[in-house]
Write a protein that holds these residues in place. Structure first.
Motif, mmCIF file in Angstrom:
data_model
loop_
_atom_site.group_PDB
_atom_site.id
_atom_site.type_symbol
_atom_site.label_atom_id
_atom_site.label_comp_id
_atom_site.label_asym_id
_atom_site.label_seq_id
_atom_site.Cartn_x
_atom_site.Cartn_y
_atom_site.Cartn_z
ATOM 1 N N ASP A 172 0.987 -1.222 -0.117
ATOM 2 C CA ASP A 172 0.112 -0.030 0.155
ATOM 3 C C ASP A 172 0.878 1.244 -0.037
ATOM 4 O OD1 ASP A 172 0.986 -0.054 2.436
ATOM 5 O OD2 ASP A 172 -0.912 -0.137 3.564
ATOM 6 N N ASN A 173 2.008 1.100 -0.063
ATOM 7 C CA ASN A 173 3.168 2.155 -0.270
ATOM 8 C C ASN A 173 3.349 3.003 1.186
ATOM 9 O OD1 ASN A 173 4.196 1.543 -2.753
ATOM 10 N ND2 ASN A 173 2.174 2.459 -3.562
ATOM 11 N N LYS A 174 2.882 2.434 2.092
ATOM 12 C CA LYS A 174 2.745 2.913 3.451
ATOM 13 C C LYS A 174 4.043 2.269 4.354
ATOM 14 C CE LYS A 174 -1.876 4.180 3.562
ATOM 15 N NZ LYS A 174 -3.362 4.079 4.325
ATOM 16 N N GLU A 175 4.666 3.275 5.375
ATOM 17 C CA GLU A 175 5.867 2.694 6.087
ATOM 18 C C GLU A 175 5.107 1.996 7.290
ATOM 19 O OE1 GLU A 175 10.118 4.203 7.466
ATOM 20 O OE2 GLU A 175 8.481 5.813 7.150
ATOM 21 N N TYR A 176 6.006 0.860 7.404
ATOM 22 C CA TYR A 176 5.367 0.336 8.906
ATOM 23 C C TYR A 176 6.736 -0.208 9.620
ATOM 24 C CZ TYR A 176 0.856 -0.826 6.515
ATOM 25 O OH TYR A 176 -0.468 -0.681 6.084
ATOM 26 N N ALA A 177 6.359 -0.181 10.783
ATOM 27 C CA ALA A 177 7.614 -0.431 11.819
ATOM 28 C C ALA A 177 7.170 -2.094 12.038
ATOM 29 C CB ALA A 177 7.420 0.442 13.346
ATOM 30 N N ILE A 178 8.581 -2.663 12.317
ATOM 31 C CA ILE A 178 8.427 -4.061 12.476
ATOM 32 C C ILE A 178 8.167 -4.181 14.162
ATOM 33 C CG2 ILE A 178 9.489 -6.256 12.602
ATOM 34 C CD1 ILE A 178 10.733 -5.552 9.732
ATOM 35 N N ILE A 179 7.225 -4.445 14.728
ATOM 36 C CA ILE A 179 7.217 -4.575 16.206
ATOM 37 C C ILE A 179 7.548 -5.860 16.947
ATOM 38 C CG2 ILE A 179 5.695 -2.408 16.212
ATOM 39 C CD1 ILE A 179 3.297 -4.406 16.614
ATOM 40 N N ASP A 180 7.452 -6.989 15.868
ATOM 41 C CA ASP A 180 7.762 -8.244 16.608
ATOM 42 C C ASP A 180 7.789 -9.378 15.406
ATOM 43 O OD1 ASP A 180 8.340 -10.279 18.628
ATOM 44 O OD2 ASP A 180 6.276 -9.947 19.643
ATOM 45 N N THR A 181 8.606 -10.261 15.797
ATOM 46 C CA THR A 181 8.653 -11.660 14.814
ATOM 47 C C THR A 181 8.508 -12.703 15.737
ATOM 48 O OG1 THR A 181 11.085 -11.688 14.858
ATOM 49 C CG2 THR A 181 10.173 -10.477 13.198
ATOM 50 N N ILE A 182 7.831 -13.652 15.259
ATOM 51 C CA ILE A 182 7.583 -14.894 15.856
ATOM 52 C C ILE A 182 7.700 -16.090 14.981
ATOM 53 C CG2 ILE A 182 6.114 -16.369 17.139
ATOM 54 C CD1 ILE A 182 4.438 -13.881 18.249
ATOM 55 N N SER A 183 8.442 -17.173 15.223
ATOM 56 C CA SER A 183 8.356 -18.378 13.977
ATOM 57 C C SER A 183 7.401 -19.516 14.647
ATOM 58 C CB SER A 183 9.806 -18.890 14.241
ATOM 59 O OG SER A 183 10.678 -18.155 13.623
ATOM 60 N N GLU A 237 -4.726 -18.900 8.857
ATOM 61 C CA GLU A 237 -3.430 -18.579 9.185
ATOM 62 C C GLU A 237 -3.371 -17.209 10.078
ATOM 63 O OE1 GLU A 237 0.796 -18.439 6.741
ATOM 64 O OE2 GLU A 237 -0.929 -17.856 5.550
ATOM 65 N N TYR A 238 -4.026 -16.467 9.629
ATOM 66 C CA TYR A 238 -4.294 -14.893 10.198
ATOM 67 C C TYR A 238 -4.568 -15.259 11.602
ATOM 68 C CZ TYR A 238 -5.454 -10.323 11.737
ATOM 69 O OH TYR A 238 -5.536 -9.282 12.656
ATOM 70 N N ASN A 239 -5.478 -16.127 12.032
ATOM 71 C CA ASN A 239 -6.158 -16.239 13.440
ATOM 72 C C ASN A 239 -4.971 -17.012 14.177
ATOM 73 O OD1 ASN A 239 -8.314 -15.027 13.134
ATOM 74 N ND2 ASN A 239 -9.424 -16.918 12.432
ATOM 75 N N LYS A 240 -4.128 -18.151 13.572
ATOM 76 C CA LYS A 240 -2.993 -18.657 14.142
ATOM 77 C C LYS A 240 -1.828 -17.697 14.552
ATOM 78 C CE LYS A 240 -0.239 -21.314 11.831
ATOM 79 N NZ LYS A 240 0.009 -22.435 10.923
ATOM 80 N N ALA A 241 -1.467 -16.820 13.557
ATOM 81 C CA ALA A 241 -0.392 -15.817 13.885
ATOM 82 C C ALA A 241 -0.780 -14.795 14.894
ATOM 83 C CB ALA A 241 -0.156 -15.040 12.555
ATOM 84 N N LEU A 242 -2.225 -14.416 14.971
ATOM 85 C CA LEU A 242 -2.478 -13.508 16.027
ATOM 86 C C LEU A 242 -2.711 -13.983 17.328
ATOM 87 C CD1 LEU A 242 -3.437 -10.605 16.528
ATOM 88 C CD2 LEU A 242 -5.898 -11.512 16.015
ATOM 89 N N LYS A 243 -3.034 -15.295 17.314
ATOM 90 C CA LYS A 243 -2.902 -16.260 18.811
ATOM 91 C C LYS A 243 -1.654 -16.100 19.248
ATOM 92 C CE LYS A 243 -4.903 -20.216 20.677
ATOM 93 N NZ LYS A 243 -5.334 -21.621 20.442
ATOM 94 N N ALA A 244 -0.783 -16.490 18.468
ATOM 95 C CA ALA A 244 0.520 -16.585 18.920
ATOM 96 C C ALA A 244 1.230 -15.079 19.420
ATOM 97 C CB ALA A 244 1.617 -16.989 17.754
ATOM 98 N N TYR A 245 0.857 -14.108 18.727
ATOM 99 C CA TYR A 245 1.278 -12.914 19.070
ATOM 100 C C TYR A 245 0.675 -12.571 20.605
ATOM 101 C CZ TYR A 245 2.105 -7.822 19.288
ATOM 102 O OH TYR A 245 2.473 -6.655 19.573
#
Length: 77
Positions: free
Chosen positions: A11-22, A60-68
């Motif tokens: 979307d050409n917007k700048e985003y900060a990476i606030i976390d990463t989870i494997s 997949e979104y719900n799985k990633a959100l739950k982990a966060y």
């Protein structure tokens, strides 16, 4: 001053990476829009970690959100 890694998404917007989870061998990145910190999104890295990809499904979104959420809950406890 704290340095934050940022990326530009499709979307050409700048985003900060606030976390990463494997999760199951896939690295998910959690992002907040720099200009509007109320905008939160989740993407994943390609296997070679060179490209940022969208998620494949709501499941997949719900799985990633739950982990966060679990990680944040553990950090608060």
């Amino acid at each position: 001053m704290l340095e934050v890694e940022t990326v530009f998404l499709e979307d050409n917007k700048e985003y900060a990476i606030i976390d990463t989870i494997s999760i199951d061998g896939i690295k998910y990145i959690y992002l907040s829009e720099v200009e509007n910190d109320q905008e939160f999104c989740i993407r994943k890295l390609s296997l070679d970690e060179l490209d940022i990809l969208g998620l494949d499904s709501e499941e997949e979104y719900n799985k990633a959100l739950k982990a966060y959420a679990q990680k944040e809950k553990n950090a608060i406890s």
